[in-house]
Write a protein that holds these residues in place. Structure first.
Motif, PDB file in Angstrom:
ATOM      1  N   UNK A   1       0.848  -1.158   0.000  1.00 34.68           N
ATOM      2  CA  UNK A   1       0.000   0.000   0.000  1.00 34.68           C
ATOM      3  C   UNK A   1       0.899   1.228   0.000  1.00 34.68           C
ATOM      4  N   UNK A   2       0.593   2.192  -0.895  1.00 31.89           N
ATOM      5  CA  UNK A   2       1.408   3.405  -0.997  1.00 31.89           C
ATOM      6  C   UNK A   2       0.939   4.433   0.023  1.00 31.89           C
ATOM      7  N   UNK A   3       1.865   5.161   0.621  1.00 29.55           N
ATOM      8  CA  UNK A   3       1.455   6.192   1.565  1.00 29.55           C
ATOM      9  C   UNK A   3       0.776   7.340   0.822  1.00 29.55           C
ATOM     10  N   UNK A   4      -0.092   8.049   1.530  1.00 29.19           N
ATOM     11  CA  UNK A   4      -0.786   9.192   0.930  1.00 29.19           C
ATOM     12  C   UNK A   4       0.231  10.272   0.597  1.00 29.19           C
ATOM     13  N   UNK A   5       0.044  10.884  -0.527  1.00 29.63           N
ATOM     14  CA  UNK A   5       0.957  11.959  -0.930  1.00 29.63           C
ATOM     15  C   UNK A   5       0.176  13.241  -1.115  1.00 29.63           C
ATOM     16  N   UNK A   6       0.904  14.331  -1.182  1.00 32.47           N
ATOM     17  CA  UNK A   6       0.277  15.628  -1.395  1.00 32.47           C
ATOM     18  C   UNK A   6      -0.247  15.748  -2.815  1.00 32.47           C
ATOM     19  N   UNK A   7       0.224  14.933  -3.722  1.00 36.55           N
ATOM     20  CA  UNK A   7      -0.178  15.011  -5.118  1.00 36.55           C
ATOM     21  C   UNK A   7      -1.420  14.182  -5.397  1.00 36.55           C
ATOM     22  N   UNK A   8      -2.435  14.351  -4.588  1.00 38.51           N
ATOM     23  CA  UNK A   8      -3.702  13.673  -4.833  1.00 38.51           C
ATOM     24  C   UNK A   8      -4.370  14.335  -6.032  1.00 38.51           C
ATOM     25  N   UNK A   9      -5.207  13.601  -6.704  1.00 40.87           N
ATOM     26  CA  UNK A   9      -5.938  14.219  -7.807  1.00 40.87           C
ATOM     27  C   UNK A   9      -6.838  15.295  -7.258  1.00 40.87           C
ATOM     28  N   UNK A  10      -7.205  16.231  -8.113  1.00 46.60           N
ATOM     29  CA  UNK A  10      -8.031  17.362  -7.679  1.00 46.60           C
ATOM     30  C   UNK A  10      -9.299  16.905  -6.983  1.00 46.60           C
ATOM     31  N   UNK A  11      -9.962  15.920  -7.543  1.00 46.25           N
ATOM     32  CA  UNK A  11     -11.249  15.497  -7.005  1.00 46.25           C
ATOM     33  C   UNK A  11     -11.108  14.713  -5.707  1.00 46.25           C
ATOM     34  N   UNK A  12      -9.927  14.166  -5.450  1.00 44.16           N
ATOM     35  CA  UNK A  12      -9.740  13.394  -4.238  1.00 44.16           C
ATOM     36  C   UNK A  12      -9.438  14.298  -3.045  1.00 44.16           C
ATOM     37  N   UNK A  13      -9.039  15.544  -3.297  1.00 45.02           N
ATOM     38  CA  UNK A  13      -8.718  16.449  -2.195  1.00 45.02           C
ATOM     39  C   UNK A  13     -10.005  16.981  -1.572  1.00 45.02           C
ATOM     40  N   UNK A  14     -10.013  17.006  -0.257  1.00 43.78           N
ATOM     41  CA  UNK A  14     -11.188  17.510   0.457  1.00 43.78           C
ATOM     42  C   UNK A  14     -11.216  19.028   0.372  1.00 43.78           C
ATOM     43  N   UNK A  15     -12.372  19.580   0.719  1.00 47.17           N
ATOM     44  CA  UNK A  15     -12.504  21.033   0.760  1.00 47.17           C
ATOM     45  C   UNK A  15     -11.500  21.629   1.736  1.00 47.17           C
ATOM     46  N   UNK A  16     -11.355  20.976   2.880  1.00 48.18           N
ATOM     47  CA  UNK A  16     -10.413  21.455   3.889  1.00 48.18           C
ATOM     48  C   UNK A  16      -8.979  21.477   3.391  1.00 48.18           C
ATOM     49  N   UNK A  17      -8.594  20.434   2.652  1.00 45.42           N
ATOM     50  CA  UNK A  17      -7.240  20.399   2.091  1.00 45.42           C
ATOM     51  C   UNK A  17      -7.047  21.531   1.088  1.00 45.42           C
ATOM     52  N   UNK A  18      -8.040  21.742   0.247  1.00 46.34           N
ATOM     53  CA  UNK A  18      -7.934  22.816  -0.737  1.00 46.34           C
ATOM     54  C   UNK A  18      -7.790  24.174  -0.062  1.00 46.34           C
ATOM     55  N   UNK A  19      -8.560  24.402   0.993  1.00 47.40           N
ATOM     56  CA  UNK A  19      -8.465  25.676   1.716  1.00 47.40           C
ATOM     57  C   UNK A  19      -7.071  25.841   2.299  1.00 47.40           C
ATOM     58  N   UNK A  20      -6.577  24.811   2.970  1.00 48.18           N
ATOM     59  CA  UNK A  20      -5.243  24.896   3.581  1.00 48.18           C
ATOM     60  C   UNK A  20      -4.175  25.182   2.535  1.00 48.18           C
ATOM     61  N   UNK A  21      -4.273  24.515   1.390  1.00 47.37           N
ATOM     62  CA  UNK A  21      -3.291  24.719   0.332  1.00 47.37           C
ATOM     63  C   UNK A  21      -3.432  26.108  -0.292  1.00 47.37           C
ATOM     64  N   UNK A  22      -4.680  26.580  -0.449  1.00 46.81           N
ATOM     65  CA  UNK A  22      -4.897  27.919  -1.019  1.00 46.81           C
ATOM     66  C   UNK A  22      -4.357  28.993  -0.081  1.00 46.81           C
ATOM     67  N   UNK A  23      -4.565  28.817   1.224  1.00 45.81           N
ATOM     68  CA  UNK A  23      -4.043  29.775   2.205  1.00 45.81           C
ATOM     69  C   UNK A  23      -2.519  29.806   2.136  1.00 45.81           C
ATOM     70  N   UNK A  24      -1.923  28.660   1.859  1.00 47.19           N
ATOM     71  CA  UNK A  24      -0.459  28.583   1.743  1.00 47.19           C
ATOM     72  C   UNK A  24       0.046  29.155   0.410  1.00 47.19           C
ATOM     73  N   UNK A  25      -0.883  29.589  -0.454  1.00 45.48           N
ATOM     74  CA  UNK A  25      -0.467  30.233  -1.705  1.00 45.48           C
ATOM     75  C   UNK A  25      -0.589  29.370  -2.943  1.00 45.48           C
ATOM     76  N   UNK A  26      -1.174  28.199  -2.842  1.00 43.47           N
ATOM     77  CA  UNK A  26      -1.320  27.310  -4.000  1.00 43.47           C
ATOM     78  C   UNK A  26      -2.487  27.786  -4.875  1.00 43.47           C
ATOM     79  N   UNK A  27      -2.178  28.373  -6.012  1.00 45.12           N
ATOM     80  CA  UNK A  27      -3.219  28.911  -6.889  1.00 45.12           C
ATOM     81  C   UNK A  27      -4.064  27.812  -7.520  1.00 45.12           C
ATOM     82  N   UNK A  28      -3.498  26.641  -7.749  1.00 43.00           N
ATOM     83  CA  UNK A  28      -4.268  25.542  -8.323  1.00 43.00           C
ATOM     84  C   UNK A  28      -5.379  25.125  -7.357  1.00 43.00           C
TER      85      UNK A  28
END
Length: 190
Positions: A1-28
């Protein structure tokens, strides 16, 4: 089993993950939030009786407010509800602004007594009306037409409704009752 990575597909990322990444400056991640919620926010703005251009302006303002305050969101997973709240407030603001733009016929109406409703009461009434309009739109066309016809008049005529809808007069009352029950269900589930 592969460990979870930050490079999840867009649809697999939760709303919370997207917010955290956007706050950190991730425009995608920010762009994915916009894609994920814009249609819903536009639909909500439309329930306030706004035309497409005004609803688009409300959604644009919602995203501006969200961008300015995203870092202050305590629960990133609750971003959907937060965006809905911003959209509703912006929609009410636009609707209230339009009501202030109406021209006054006479000076007498300027001095009309206050009916005792607070601004909060007005906002609550606007929100409730928008929810009823949205629920009404989700009903079948025949139910929607019947309820609209009967609500449009202080003294609804079953005879007129019967002729307009090609329904027997005796069916209007029971159909009205079923339509109102369906409307109540829609309001509870919205």
């Amino acid at each position: 089993m592969r460990p979870a990575t930050k490079n999840l597909t867009r649809h697999a990322r939760s709303d919370g993950q997207l917010v955290s990444e956007a706050v950190a400056g991730d425009t995608v991640s920010w762009e994915e939030l916009v894609r994920r919620f814009s249609v819903r926010l536009h639909r909500i703005a439309g329930t306030y009786g706004l035309d497409n251009a005004s609803a688009a302006d409300v959604v644009q303002t919602t995203w501006l407010r969200a961008f300015e305050r995203l870092h202050m969101l305590r629960d990133p997973a609750a971003v959907g509800g937060w965006l809905v709240t911003i959209t509703r407030r912006e929609s009410v603001s636009v609707v209230r602004g339009r009501s202030r733009e109406r021209l006054v016929d006479t000076y007498d109406s300027i001095d009309a007594p206050d009916d005792g409703r607070t601004p909060e009461d007005e906002i609550a009434a606007l929100d409730q009306n928008a929810q009823v309009r949205a629920a009404l739109q989700r009903l079948p066309q025949r139910d929607r037409k019947l309820l609209t016809m009967l609500m449009a008049s202080r003294t609804p005529s079953y005879t007129a409704a019967s002729a307009a809808l090609n329904m027997p007069v005796g069916s209007i009352g029971p159909t009205r009752a079923r339509s109102l029950a369906a409307l109540r269900r829609e309001l509870v589930h919205s």
